[in-house]
Scaffold this motif. Structure first.
Motif, PDB file in Angstrom:
ATOM      1  N   TYR A 193       0.823  -1.208   0.000  1.00 33.14           N
ATOM      2  CA  TYR A 193       0.000   0.000   0.000  1.00 33.14           C
ATOM      3  C   TYR A 193       0.855   1.255   0.000  1.00 33.14           C
ATOM      4  CZ  TYR A 193      -3.910  -3.061   0.892  1.00 33.14           C
ATOM      5  OH  TYR A 193      -4.864  -4.049   0.768  1.00 33.14           O
ATOM      6  N   GLU A 194       0.457   2.221  -0.845  1.00 33.15           N
ATOM      7  CA  GLU A 194       1.104   3.520  -0.864  1.00 33.15           C
ATOM      8  C   GLU A 194       0.304   4.550  -0.075  1.00 33.15           C
ATOM      9  OE1 GLU A 194       1.857   4.528  -4.935  1.00 33.15           O
ATOM     10  OE2 GLU A 194       3.654   3.249  -5.014  1.00 33.15           O
ATOM     11  N   THR A 195      -1.014   4.318   0.067  1.00 31.12           N
ATOM     12  CA  THR A 195      -1.872   5.179   0.875  1.00 31.12           C
ATOM     13  C   THR A 195      -2.781   4.295   1.722  1.00 31.12           C
ATOM     14  OG1 THR A 195      -3.580   5.321  -0.832  1.00 31.12           O
ATOM     15  CG2 THR A 195      -1.846   6.987  -0.874  1.00 31.12           C
ATOM     16  N   PRO A 196      -3.236   4.781   2.872  1.00 26.27           N
ATOM     17  CA  PRO A 196      -4.046   3.947   3.771  1.00 26.27           C
ATOM     18  C   PRO A 196      -5.360   3.474   3.167  1.00 26.27           C
ATOM     19  CG  PRO A 196      -3.194   5.860   4.936  1.00 26.27           C
ATOM     20  CD  PRO A 196      -2.896   6.079   3.491  1.00 26.27           C
ATOM     21  N   ASP A 197      -5.935   4.267   2.244  1.00 30.98           N
ATOM     22  CA  ASP A 197      -7.239   3.913   1.692  1.00 30.98           C
ATOM     23  C   ASP A 197      -7.158   3.428   0.254  1.00 30.98           C
ATOM     24  OD1 ASP A 197      -6.472   6.313   0.631  1.00 30.98           O
ATOM     25  OD2 ASP A 197      -8.410   7.311   0.876  1.00 30.98           O
ATOM     26  N   GLU A 198      -5.982   3.005  -0.169  1.00 34.95           N
ATOM     27  CA  GLU A 198      -5.805   2.543  -1.551  1.00 34.95           C
ATOM     28  C   GLU A 198      -6.664   1.318  -1.838  1.00 34.95           C
ATOM     29  OE1 GLU A 198      -2.137   1.742  -4.646  1.00 34.95           O
ATOM     30  OE2 GLU A 198      -1.772   1.596  -2.502  1.00 34.95           O
ATOM     31  N   PRO A 199      -7.223   1.199  -3.047  1.00 34.66           N
ATOM     32  CA  PRO A 199      -7.982  -0.006  -3.386  1.00 34.66           C
ATOM     33  C   PRO A 199      -7.141  -1.270  -3.209  1.00 34.66           C
ATOM     34  CG  PRO A 199      -8.373   1.699  -5.023  1.00 34.66           C
ATOM     35  CD  PRO A 199      -7.279   2.211  -4.121  1.00 34.66           C
ATOM     36  N   ILE A 200      -7.760  -2.302  -2.679  1.00 35.39           N
ATOM     37  CA  ILE A 200      -7.066  -3.561  -2.411  1.00 35.39           C
ATOM     38  C   ILE A 200      -6.464  -4.133  -3.690  1.00 35.39           C
ATOM     39  CG2 ILE A 200      -7.397  -5.959  -1.669  1.00 35.39           C
ATOM     40  CD1 ILE A 200      -9.602  -4.838   0.229  1.00 35.39           C
ATOM     41  N   GLY A 225      -6.451  -4.911   7.567  1.00 41.03           N
ATOM     42  CA  GLY A 225      -7.301  -3.814   8.004  1.00 41.03           C
ATOM     43  C   GLY A 225      -8.134  -3.250   6.861  1.00 41.03           C
ATOM     44  N   ARG A 226      -7.526  -3.139   5.681  1.00 39.80           N
ATOM     45  CA  ARG A 226      -8.266  -2.664   4.509  1.00 39.80           C
ATOM     46  C   ARG A 226      -9.370  -3.658   4.137  1.00 39.80           C
ATOM     47  NH1 ARG A 226     -10.124   0.062   2.537  1.00 39.80           N
ATOM     48  NH2 ARG A 226      -9.665   0.213   0.309  1.00 39.80           N
ATOM     49  N   VAL A 227      -9.059  -4.950   4.183  1.00 40.70           N
ATOM     50  CA  VAL A 227     -10.067  -5.957   3.861  1.00 40.70           C
ATOM     51  C   VAL A 227     -11.222  -5.879   4.864  1.00 40.70           C
ATOM     52  CG1 VAL A 227     -10.532  -8.420   3.594  1.00 40.70           C
ATOM     53  CG2 VAL A 227      -8.384  -7.459   2.752  1.00 40.70           C
ATOM     54  N   LEU A 228     -10.882  -5.702   6.139  1.00 39.83           N
ATOM     55  CA  LEU A 228     -11.921  -5.573   7.174  1.00 39.83           C
ATOM     56  C   LEU A 228     -12.790  -4.340   6.917  1.00 39.83           C
ATOM     57  CD1 LEU A 228     -13.228  -6.498   9.805  1.00 39.83           C
ATOM     58  CD2 LEU A 228     -11.400  -5.299  11.053  1.00 39.83           C
ATOM     59  N   GLU A 229     -12.168  -3.222   6.583  1.00 40.34           N
ATOM     60  CA  GLU A 229     -12.924  -2.001   6.293  1.00 40.34           C
ATOM     61  C   GLU A 229     -13.890  -2.210   5.126  1.00 40.34           C
ATOM     62  OE1 GLU A 229      -9.347   1.148   7.530  1.00 40.34           O
ATOM     63  OE2 GLU A 229      -9.973   0.900   5.446  1.00 40.34           O
ATOM     64  N   GLU A 230     -13.404  -2.829   4.084  1.00 31.35           N
ATOM     65  CA  GLU A 230     -14.248  -3.052   2.901  1.00 31.35           C
ATOM     66  C   GLU A 230     -15.382  -4.031   3.209  1.00 31.35           C
ATOM     67  OE1 GLU A 230     -14.140  -1.637  -0.324  1.00 31.35           O
ATOM     68  OE2 GLU A 230     -13.005  -0.221   0.893  1.00 31.35           O
TER      69      GLU A 230
END
Length: 276
Positions: free
Chosen positions: A37-44, A224-229
């Motif tokens: 990841y380059e940004t915290p909210d980047e697409p998975i 964490g990104r997967v959990l958010e999505e």
């Protein structure tokens, strides 16, 4: 073919309708591996694609004619490798459901004659000795009951000078299974390997370590990104996946995030070469 208990558990998990619905919607159904990841909210999907780019950038050979992908999932990596390296790819994967989707996607991409999908275990790969220029795997070996077996299979099928690139979610060196009980229980695992264990197993198989790029900070960020999505898309997911499955998945993802943030987990890119 007969499978051992850990293989049967993994196959059943990935063959389920719930799993198919989840992975196709959250990861996009193309590549279901950990991302950079380059940004915290980047697409998975973008972050996951970057992992493949980083791995390919490590290859030291001018020509890669034949690749074997251990635990190929939906063949996202196999299609990428075929396109990027102009290689033939043998995609080895336990899940019949994933393989059926992979073959459909391969045909849509026009690579079905260059990417061959086989339902088999990476512990017993249907490939000839010394036949592959590159063995590739992403986040699959954690399901292995004996992790020396895929290491030995990689060494067996690689040509001299051939390369082995893989990633896997691991315990950090020195962390015990009891410290990872939440992570392990969700996946029906008794342990995770560690970086030092993989280095030792690969050396015993006759593989030379070129590099281990430690990218452990990406593991809790990815889960964490997967959990958010998952949380953001629960209503849509419930049209095709069960509440029980999603509840268990979210609980399991939180265990990965918590353990990763506590420094109990490791992840990165291993690069080995067969020298003899």
């Amino acid at each position: 073919m007969p499978y051992n208990e850990s293989e049967r558990v993994a196959k059943a998990a990935y063959d389920s309708e719930d799993a198919g619905a989840f992975y196709s919607q959250i990861w996009g159904g193309d590549d279901i591996h950990l991302g950079l990841y380059e940004t915290p909210d980047e697409p998975i999907a973008d972050a996951s694609h970057r992992t493949m780019e980083r791995m390919v950038g490590k290859i030291g050979q001018d020509s890669i004619d034949y690749v074997v992908d251990f635990g190929s999932g939906y063949c996202g990596a196999a299609r990428y490798l075929q396109d990027e390296l102009n290689s033939k790819v043998l995609a080895v994967n336990l899940s019949g459901e994933q393989n059926r989707r992979a073959e459909h996607l391969n045909k849509l991409a026009g690579v079905d004659e260059r990417v061959t999908v086989v339902e088999a275990s990476y512990n017993s790969v249907p490939a000839e000795d010394s036949s592959a220029d590159l063995v590739w795997s992403q986040d699959a070996f954690l399901h292995a009951e004996r992790r020396d077996l895929p290491m030995a299979e990689a060494a067996r099928i690689l040509k001299t000078g051939g390369e082995f690139l893989f990633t896997d979610p691991m315990a950090a060196d020195g962390v015990s299974a009891s410290e990872l009980s939440g992570v392990l229980e969700r996946l029906n695992l008794s342990s995770l390997a560690s970086p030092s264990e993989y280095k030792q197993l690969a050396a015993e198989a006759g593989l030379e370590l070129i590099e281990f790029e430690d990218l452990s900070s990406m593991l809790p960020q990815h889960y964490g990104r997967v959990l958010e999505e998952t949380q953001a898309n629960t209503d849509e997911l419930l049209k095709t996946a069960s509440q029980e499955y999603l509840d268990g998945m979210m609980k399991g993802l939180q265990h990965w995030v918590d353990a990763g943030n506590r420094g109990l987990l490791s992840w990165g890119i291993f690069h080995f070469r067969k020298t003899a």
